[in-house]
Motif scaffolding. Sequence first.
Motif, PDB file in Angstrom:
ATOM      1  N   LYS A   6       1.747  -4.742 -15.861  1.00  0.00           N
ATOM      2  CA  LYS A   6       2.658  -3.695 -15.422  1.00  0.00           C
ATOM      3  C   LYS A   6       2.148  -2.397 -16.033  1.00  0.00           C
ATOM      4  CE  LYS A   6       5.465  -6.695 -13.551  1.00  0.00           C
ATOM      5  NZ  LYS A   6       5.458  -6.903 -12.139  1.00  0.00           N
ATOM      6  N   LEU A   7       2.106  -1.350 -15.248  1.00  0.00           N
ATOM      7  CA  LEU A   7       1.581  -0.073 -15.704  1.00  0.00           C
ATOM      8  C   LEU A   7       2.710   0.892 -16.050  1.00  0.00           C
ATOM      9  CD1 LEU A   7      -1.206   0.305 -12.986  1.00  0.00           C
ATOM     10  CD2 LEU A   7      -1.442  -0.641 -15.291  1.00  0.00           C
ATOM     11  N   TYR A  12       3.304   4.366 -10.280  1.00  0.00           N
ATOM     12  CA  TYR A  12       3.340   2.904 -10.221  1.00  0.00           C
ATOM     13  C   TYR A  12       4.782   2.435 -10.065  1.00  0.00           C
ATOM     14  CZ  TYR A  12       2.927  -1.969 -11.743  1.00  0.00           C
ATOM     15  OH  TYR A  12       2.992  -3.333 -11.817  1.00  0.00           O
ATOM     16  N   GLU A  13       5.687   3.061 -10.774  1.00  0.00           N
ATOM     17  CA  GLU A  13       7.108   2.694 -10.684  1.00  0.00           C
ATOM     18  C   GLU A  13       7.624   2.870  -9.264  1.00  0.00           C
ATOM     19  OE1 GLU A  13       8.890   1.202 -13.026  1.00  0.00           O
ATOM     20  OE2 GLU A  13       7.103   1.237 -14.289  1.00  0.00           O
ATOM     21  N   LEU A  14       7.193   3.917  -8.594  1.00  0.00           N
ATOM     22  CA  LEU A  14       7.604   4.119  -7.199  1.00  0.00           C
ATOM     23  C   LEU A  14       7.132   2.966  -6.323  1.00  0.00           C
ATOM     24  CD1 LEU A  14       6.962   7.953  -6.750  1.00  0.00           C
ATOM     25  CD2 LEU A  14       9.172   6.798  -6.869  1.00  0.00           C
ATOM     26  N   LEU A  15       5.885   2.535  -6.514  1.00  0.00           N
ATOM     27  CA  LEU A  15       5.361   1.444  -5.696  1.00  0.00           C
ATOM     28  C   LEU A  15       6.042   0.121  -6.014  1.00  0.00           C
ATOM     29  CD1 LEU A  15       1.556   2.242  -5.444  1.00  0.00           C
ATOM     30  CD2 LEU A  15       3.400   2.768  -3.847  1.00  0.00           C
ATOM     31  N   ASN A  17       9.001  -0.249  -6.802  1.00  0.00           N
ATOM     32  CA  ASN A  17      10.294  -0.173  -6.107  1.00  0.00           C
ATOM     33  C   ASN A  17      10.122  -0.025  -4.598  1.00  0.00           C
ATOM     34  OD1 ASN A  17      11.939  -0.383  -8.442  1.00  0.00           O
ATOM     35  ND2 ASN A  17      11.409   1.731  -8.942  1.00  0.00           N
ATOM     36  N   GLU A  18       8.876  -0.154  -4.127  1.00  0.00           N
ATOM     37  CA  GLU A  18       8.497  -0.073  -2.723  1.00  0.00           C
ATOM     38  C   GLU A  18       8.917   1.240  -2.069  1.00  0.00           C
ATOM     39  OE1 GLU A  18       9.774  -3.775  -0.907  1.00  0.00           O
ATOM     40  OE2 GLU A  18       8.069  -4.824  -1.788  1.00  0.00           O
ATOM     41  N   ASP A  19       8.884   2.311  -2.863  1.00  0.00           N
ATOM     42  CA  ASP A  19       9.147   3.656  -2.353  1.00  0.00           C
ATOM     43  C   ASP A  19       7.814   4.306  -2.000  1.00  0.00           C
ATOM     44  OD1 ASP A  19       9.994   6.193  -1.709  1.00  0.00           O
ATOM     45  OD2 ASP A  19      10.884   6.633  -3.675  1.00  0.00           O
ATOM     46  N   VAL A  20       7.211   3.816  -0.931  1.00  0.00           N
ATOM     47  CA  VAL A  20       5.888   4.290  -0.514  1.00  0.00           C
ATOM     48  C   VAL A  20       5.955   5.746  -0.072  1.00  0.00           C
ATOM     49  CG1 VAL A  20       4.013   3.932   1.132  1.00  0.00           C
ATOM     50  CG2 VAL A  20       5.111   1.971   0.059  1.00  0.00           C
ATOM     51  N   GLN A  21       7.021   6.127   0.614  1.00  0.00           N
ATOM     52  CA  GLN A  21       7.157   7.516   1.058  1.00  0.00           C
ATOM     53  C   GLN A  21       7.239   8.457  -0.143  1.00  0.00           C
ATOM     54  OE1 GLN A  21       6.894   8.536   4.297  1.00  0.00           O
ATOM     55  NE2 GLN A  21       6.761  10.552   3.364  1.00  0.00           N
ATOM     56  N   GLY A  22       8.016   8.082  -1.149  1.00  0.00           N
ATOM     57  CA  GLY A  22       8.101   8.890  -2.367  1.00  0.00           C
ATOM     58  C   GLY A  22       6.759   8.993  -3.060  1.00  0.00           C
ATOM     59  N   PHE A  23       6.023   7.879  -3.106  1.00  0.00           N
ATOM     60  CA  PHE A  23       4.679   7.876  -3.678  1.00  0.00           C
ATOM     61  C   PHE A  23       3.789   8.849  -2.925  1.00  0.00           C
ATOM     62  CE2 PHE A  23       0.310   6.533  -3.484  1.00  0.00           C
ATOM     63  CZ  PHE A  23      -0.016   6.368  -4.822  1.00  0.00           C
ATOM     64  N   ASN A  24       3.763   8.732  -1.603  1.00  0.00           N
ATOM     65  CA  ASN A  24       2.902   9.592  -0.793  1.00  0.00           C
ATOM     66  C   ASN A  24       3.252  11.068  -0.970  1.00  0.00           C
ATOM     67  OD1 ASN A  24       1.479   7.409   0.176  1.00  0.00           O
ATOM     68  ND2 ASN A  24       2.640   7.272   2.076  1.00  0.00           N
ATOM     69  N   ILE A  33      -5.485   8.913  -9.667  1.00  0.00           N
ATOM     70  CA  ILE A  33      -4.449   7.908  -9.894  1.00  0.00           C
ATOM     71  C   ILE A  33      -5.142   6.639 -10.353  1.00  0.00           C
ATOM     72  CG2 ILE A  33      -2.586   6.576  -8.863  1.00  0.00           C
ATOM     73  CD1 ILE A  33      -2.263   8.897  -6.837  1.00  0.00           C
ATOM     74  N   ASP A  34      -4.883   6.278 -11.592  1.00  0.00           N
ATOM     75  CA  ASP A  34      -5.540   5.144 -12.217  1.00  0.00           C
ATOM     76  C   ASP A  34      -4.596   3.944 -12.254  1.00  0.00           C
ATOM     77  OD1 ASP A  34      -6.887   3.325 -13.760  1.00  0.00           O
ATOM     78  OD2 ASP A  34      -7.208   4.664 -15.456  1.00  0.00           O
ATOM     79  N   PHE A  35      -4.804   3.026 -11.325  1.00  0.00           N
ATOM     80  CA  PHE A  35      -4.021   1.792 -11.261  1.00  0.00           C
ATOM     81  C   PHE A  35      -4.882   0.586 -11.626  1.00  0.00           C
ATOM     82  CE2 PHE A  35      -0.868   3.514  -7.861  1.00  0.00           C
ATOM     83  CZ  PHE A  35      -0.136   4.148  -8.842  1.00  0.00           C
ATOM     84  N   ARG A  36      -5.947   0.807 -12.417  1.00  0.00           N
ATOM     85  CA  ARG A  36      -6.839  -0.287 -12.802  1.00  0.00           C
ATOM     86  C   ARG A  36      -6.063  -1.400 -13.489  1.00  0.00           C
ATOM     87  NH1 ARG A  36     -11.214   2.740 -16.190  1.00  0.00           N
ATOM     88  NH2 ARG A  36      -9.387   4.028 -16.518  1.00  0.00           N
ATOM     89  N   GLY A  37      -6.306  -2.623 -13.036  1.00  0.00           N
ATOM     90  CA  GLY A  37      -5.695  -3.796 -13.648  1.00  0.00           C
ATOM     91  C   GLY A  37      -4.221  -3.953 -13.366  1.00  0.00           C
ATOM     92  N   GLY A  38      -3.683  -3.169 -12.454  1.00  0.00           N
ATOM     93  CA  GLY A  38      -2.249  -3.205 -12.166  1.00  0.00           C
ATOM     94  C   GLY A  38      -1.811  -4.450 -11.419  1.00  0.00           C
ATOM     95  N   ASP A  39      -0.579  -4.840 -11.658  1.00  0.00           N
ATOM     96  CA  ASP A  39       0.033  -6.000 -11.008  1.00  0.00           C
ATOM     97  C   ASP A  39       0.921  -5.507  -9.868  1.00  0.00           C
ATOM     98  OD1 ASP A  39       1.310  -8.304 -10.260  1.00  0.00           O
ATOM     99  OD2 ASP A  39       1.985  -8.841 -12.263  1.00  0.00           O
TER     100      ASP A  39
END
Length: 113
Positions: A6-7, A12-15, A17-24, A33-39
């Motif tokens: 968990k990052l 990452y928290e937005l994703l 929570n499946e808030d893809v629009q908020g992420f975008n 955006i460094d999501f290396r090794g993320g679950d």
Amino acid sequence: MARPQKLTHPLYELLVNEDVQGFNNLCSNYESIDFRGGDFRGLNLRGLNAQGIDFRDAYLRSCDLRGIDFREALLEGASLNKAQISGCYFAKHLSAEEILMSITAGTRLRRCV
């Protein structure tokens, strides 16, 4: 290879929570955006703007990735085991066989040129 984790990145928290629009909406505020090794197990990430995201060694098992353009993302070492990838774009250096092995057997993607 480290276990997926968990990052602490706010995007990452937005994703998670499946808030893809908020992420975008917010991702353009970040130079990288460094999501290396993320679950990311089991998440619905459809519609994700993956341009420039570092997904190296990430765990994308059983994710819904349909329609995502990964051509500008870093995927080396990522696992796509049982992910849904219909309509995805991948970098030219990743062969169809490499992607299929990751989906069916859980192997990590390599940088194949």
